[in-house]
Enzyme design. Structure first.
Site, PDB file in Angstrom:
ATOM      1  N   LYS A  82      45.884  43.580  41.534  1.00 13.27           N
ATOM      2  CA  LYS A  82      46.835  42.783  41.957  1.00 13.27           C
ATOM      3  C   LYS A  82      46.798  41.320  41.413  1.00 13.27           C
ATOM      4  O   LYS A  82      47.769  40.649  41.224  1.00 13.27           O
ATOM      5  CB  LYS A  82      47.195  42.853  43.442  1.00 13.27           C
ATOM      6  N   TYR A  93      41.672  47.438  43.943  1.00 15.28           N
ATOM      7  CA  TYR A  93      43.174  47.215  43.847  1.00 15.28           C
ATOM      8  C   TYR A  93      43.467  45.598  43.987  1.00 15.28           C
ATOM      9  O   TYR A  93      44.527  45.157  43.241  1.00 15.28           O
ATOM     10  CB  TYR A  93      43.553  47.705  45.372  1.00 15.28           C
TER      11      TYR A  93
END
Length: 263
Positions: free
Chosen positions: A158, A154
């Site tokens: 990002k 993740y």
């Protein structure tokens, strides 16, 4: 300042705003914030049920993990409703994991949703914005893009989102397009409820890391995105704004446990 003056300064009354991940906690706060400014708000999410009852001018349903479905939905929106003045890339997904728990499937899924899907939403809209003469794109990224707090797949997605945001800012600024990112820390959304049911002590472990001593709210994240979208931020592009209760400013836990503990 009167309400009318405020609307004029912010410059969002009557502007078309598209928000992805509209049914989530931050998404709903974004809808409320932009509606209050007089914008025409459209929202997208992965199922119709997530959009039911939301105050939206238009609803889009597509799986951001599906390139063809995403492109079809976005292009149809552009044909039917025109080019949004503001795009808020809020859709995303995360899970609690450390590096040893990440295999190829986890990595690919997280990148697909949190980075590739964002690209497939954004690219055709930015192209339309450039032809129109401008627009604002705001990415809801994460403090995980700036420092490591777990969730490595993740976090990589990002961080890639911020790199993409900067590329848009630099290369598309000549067309009047601004591109910025908001990086929240932990946000107190309903997603926390099931975690706290399983671990009632979890917040007591989390909050000492935050200088403000609390999690930020969806409304605080929405207000930051709103500011970056508005005329008040007309000279800001390529910027990353943290909304994290001070988490990335320094290691409060270390100070309290190690330095203050020596006194």
């Amino acid at each position: 300042m009167t309400s009318e003056t405020l609307h004029r300064v912010l410059g969002l009354r009557g502007k078309q705003v598209l928000i992805t991940g509209a049914g989530g906690g931050i998404g709903q706060a974004l809808i409320e914030t932009f509606n209050a400014a007089g914008a025409v708000v459209s929202g997208a999410d992965q199922s119709e049920s997530l959009l039911v009852g939301l105050p939206l001018a238009n609803g889009l349903v597509f799986d951001i993990n599906d390139k063809a479905q995403t492109s079809s939905a976005i292009n149809k929106f552009l044909r039917d409703h025109g080019t949004p003045d503001v795009l808020i890339n809020n859709a995303g997904f995360s899970r609690g994991e450390i590096l040893d728990q990440v295999d190829g499937n986890v990595w690919e899924n997280e990148i697909a949703i949190n980075l590739n899907g964002v690209f497939h939403v954004t690219a055709p809209i930015v192209e339309a914005m450039a032809a129109k003469g401008g627009g604002s794109v705001v990415f809801i990224s994460s403090v995980n893009a700036l420092n490591h707090y777990g969730n490595p797949a993740y976090s990589a997605a990002k961080a890639g989102m911020i790199a993409y945001m900067k590329a848009l800012a630099v290369e598309k600024g000549r067309y009047g397009i601004r591109s910025n990112a908001v990086c929240p820390g932990s946000v107190r959304t309903p997603a926390w409820d099931h975690r706290l049911e399983k671990q009632p002590e979890l917040l007591a472990k989390v909050l000492p890391h935050y200088p403000l001593g609390r999690l930020v709210t969806p409304g605080e994240v929405a207000q930051a995105a709103f500011f970056l979208s508005s005329a008040s931020a007309s000279g800001i592009t390529g910027a990353t704004l943290t909304v994290d209760g001070g988490l990335t400013a320094g290691n409060l836990h270390f100070i309290n446990d190690v330095l203050a503990g020596d006194k």
